[in-house]
Enzyme design. Structure first.
Site, PDB file in Angstrom:
ATOM      1  CG  ASP A 412      -2.047   0.995   1.079  1.00  0.00           C
ATOM      2  OD1 ASP A 412      -1.918   1.898   0.231  1.00  0.00           O
ATOM      3  OD2 ASP A 412      -3.046   0.868   1.803  1.00  0.00           O
ATOM      4  CG  HIS A 425      -7.114  11.717 -10.811  1.00  0.00           C
ATOM      5  ND1 HIS A 425      -7.099  10.790  -9.810  1.00  0.00           N
ATOM      6  CD2 HIS A 425      -8.168  12.552 -10.562  1.00  0.00           C
ATOM      7  CE1 HIS A 425      -8.103  11.020  -8.974  1.00  0.00           C
ATOM      8  NE2 HIS A 425      -8.770  12.091  -9.403  1.00  0.00           N
ATOM      9  CG  ASP A 429      -3.405   7.943 -13.865  1.00  0.00           C
ATOM     10  OD1 ASP A 429      -3.775   7.458 -12.783  1.00  0.00           O
ATOM     11  OD2 ASP A 429      -4.188   8.396 -14.719  1.00  0.00           O
ATOM     12  CG  ASP A 455      -3.056   3.679  -2.658  1.00  0.00           C
ATOM     13  OD1 ASP A 455      -3.969   2.851  -2.508  1.00  0.00           O
ATOM     14  OD2 ASP A 455      -2.740   4.510  -1.785  1.00  0.00           O
ATOM     15  NE  ARG A 475      15.894  -7.801  -4.441  1.00  0.00           N
ATOM     16  CZ  ARG A 475      15.779  -9.113  -4.321  1.00  0.00           C
ATOM     17  NH1 ARG A 475      16.431  -9.752  -3.345  1.00  0.00           N
ATOM     18  NH2 ARG A 475      15.036  -9.810  -5.155  1.00  0.00           N
TER      19      ARG A 475
END
Length: 627
Positions: A412, A425, A429, A455, A475
């Site tokens: 998240d 937006h 994006d 997301d 990582r």
């Protein structure tokens, strides 16, 4: 006048007997030519084996002289046995009464092919006086003298070395003698080969001339006999050409690729659409077997339909299948097609086959595009939630047959809403696309990365133990943190919270697995974001959060089903003198569970407060209290 069958037979025989005679003569000359050339070729091949054996004998005898190794002497004996065997065959045939059995044995021991031996004996007996063959045999005889000298030298060396070590001078003398014999036999071997080559070319020229003469006679006779038929044939040909042209115009005007074959399965005709489909012009394809032009392969099983033309020529039609097949061209490229085939019948007899292809490229591209869109996220190109959950479900199900260890991650992005709210937006994006590329670069081949929501991302690591999964998660976290993202000159710090859970139990459900990863991710955010939280069954904080998340669905259901209950409790003062006028009542909230029992507020209020459900519960209490 109608001829009887007795009159017709002599007339037919009178027409064709010259052809029969010339054809028989041609066949006889051709057979004799082939047999003679085969025998000469066998001698050329035998000379090659003879020369090879002689060279190997010299080579291994030289090695034996220098080392005294029995292994080299054994190789020498095996090599020299070839020219010695050929010598025995020659001597058997040069006897006043040729011993063909001994000659056959000698040629076989000389490593000649068994099928060639009879021809070699026949050529020796019938063409011994032929100049080229006689010269070759004379060179052969002279070379055999050198072969015997090599054999005598080898036997003497073996006998001497068998008695004990020899001096360097003696070894040098042996090698010098070997070199001398090799120097003497090489010209003889070349002369033997050259004589055979010259003889082979002369015989080939002679036999070719004989074949040409008989062929010329046959051609002249055919021309003389067929001149009377040309007029009738021309009339038939004109009518046939007109009919063929009408058929070709019709076939060229339709949109499908059409191919026709003869009774032998070789291509006879194809229209312009078929030429484009097969990437081959008709001029190059005519007369070629269908297998040379294309292969028909099942799209799902990759099994080739090798008996397609065979079934059509047997009278079995091929109906179009709803599932397209792959037409594979000779260059390896493939085209999806729908195929219909039928035998070509004339007077009830199969004289060929007709194939009609419909190019399914557009349809297949459209289907593949729809399939891709159904399983991928349009913005990032990653797998979507539906495809990800399907793969996760298969992975868990496979654990029942093959116990292994996998890992699931729930990612998240932290403060992603800030980018959307401040820059729009389009910026959000672009950030999602860049983060997706970064995450993909950090994963192993075969790992699955999916975008699950706005997301939120999911990662499925197959065959991955806990330590390796934790390293990969770290990582991924570092890759997002190290991303430098700016929009219209405004830089943004990026980070991600990751929840991870191990998958090793086939009894766990996909919902439980996803919920565990989600809870771990939520805990990572609560602990300060930009970190990895690994789910553990013994982690009390995770268990508590897991329980609270379970309450979320129950509280939503209770609000929708109106399962909250209000209880009134009157309030009385402890001091009667302090009593106020009126009645004081405390309103108590209870929840009726699915089994009908009451649940006290301390069980569900913490979850409602944490997940933002208290405003809805407050409105329900106020609305029902004053109703």
């Amino acid at each position: 006048m109608k001829l009887s069958s007795m009159d017709a037979s002599p007339r037919l025989l009178g027409l064709v007997w010259p052809f029969i005679a010339v054809v028989l003569a041609q066949a006889l000359v051709a057979s004799l030519s082939l047999y003679t050339l085969s025998a000469v070729r066998a001698y050329v091949g035998g000379e090659s084996q003879w020369s090879k054996g002689q060279k190997h004998a010299i080579y291994f005898l030289s090695l034996y002289a220098g080392t005294g190794s029995e292994e080299f002497f054994s190789e020498y004996r095996g090599a020299i046995a070839v020219p010695l065997a050929d010598r025995s065959a020659r001597l058997a045939l040069e006897q006043p009464e040729p011993d063909t059995n001994a000659a056959r044995t000698g040629f076989l021991q000389g490593r000649n092919h068994p099928d060639d031996v009879t021809g070699m004996i026949w050529l020796f007996q019938n063409f011994r006086g032929f100049s080229y063959l006689d010269a070759a045999i004379r060179h052969w005889t002279a070379a055999d003298t050198m072969i015997l000298a090599i054999q005598q030298l080898g036997d003497a060396m073996h006998e001497t070395l068998g008695k004990g070590p020899v001096s360097t001078a003696e070894i040098s003398a042996w090698k010098a003698e070997i070199h001398r014999l090799d120097h003497q036999i090489t010209p003889l071997s070349k002369a033997f080969s050259d004589s055979l080559g010259e003889g082979s070319r002369f015989i080939k020229m002679l036999l070719t001339f004989a074949n040409l003469v008989t062929a010329a006679l046959l051609i002249l006779l055919a021309v003389w006999r067929t001149r009377k038929l040309l007029a009738q044939r021309q009339a038939f040909q004109l009518a046939l050409n007109a009919e063929r042209e009408r058929a070709q115009i019709t076939l060229a005007s339709i949109g499908q690729a059409v191919i026709s074959t003869g009774a032998d399965g070789r291509l006879d005709y194809m229209n312009a659409v078929a030429e484009r489909l097969l990437a081959c012009p008709l001029s190059a394809a005519r007369g070629k077997p269908i297998e040379w032009l294309f292969r028909l392969v099942d799209k799902d099983t990759s099994v080739e339909d090798v008996r397609l033309i065979e079934r059509l020529l047997a009278g079995e039609p091929r109906r179009s299948s709803a599932r397209p097949q792959l037409l594979q061209r000779p260059d390896g490229s493939v085209v999806p097609v729908a195929l219909t085939g039928a035998p070509l019948l004339v007077s009830g007899h199969v004289v060929g086959a007709v194939l009609a292809f419909h190019d399914m490229t557009r349809e297949e591209d459209y289907i593949e595009r729809l399939s891709w869109q159904a399983s991928h996220d349009a913005l990032t190109g990653l797998a979507n939630r539906r495809d990800f959950e399907s793969r996760l479900e298969r992975t868990i199900a496979d654990l029942a047959d093959r116990p292994r260890q996998h890992a699931l991650m729930y990612l998240d992005l932290d403060q992603f809403k800030l980018v959307n709210d401040t820059c729009g937006h389009a910026a959000g994006d672009q950030l999602l696309r860049r983060i997706s590329a970064r995450l993909t670069n950090e994963l192993r081949p075969g790992d699955v990365l999916a975008r699950l929501g706005g997301d939120e991302f999911g990662v499925l690591l197959g065959d991955c133990d806990a330590d390796s999964a934790a390293d990969i998660a770290e990582r991924l976290r570092a890759a997002v943190q190290d991303l430098h993202f700016a929009w219209d000159g405004r830089p943004f710090n990026t980070s991600v919270s990751i929840g991870m859970v191990q998958i090793a139990d086939a009894r766990v459900t996909i919902e439980e697995t996803l919920r565990a990863a989600d809870v771990a991710c939520y805990m990572a955010k609560e602990k300060g974001r930009n970190r990895v939280q690994i789910h553990s069954d013994g982690d009390m904080a995770l268990q508590e959060r897991f329980g609270e998340m379970a309450w979320v669905q129950r509280l939503h259901a209770a609000l929708e089903e109106n399962r909250f209950r209000l209880h009134a409790q009157e309030i009385w003062p402890l001091d009667d003198d302090a009593a106020e006028a009126g009645v004081h009542v405390e309103i108590l909230l209870r929840l009726t569970s699915e089994d009908g029992s009451f649940v006290t507020p301390q069980s569900f209020i913490p979850a409602a407060e944490r997940y933002g459900l208290m405003p809805s519960i407050d409105r329900w209490v106020v609305r029902n209290t004053f109703a």
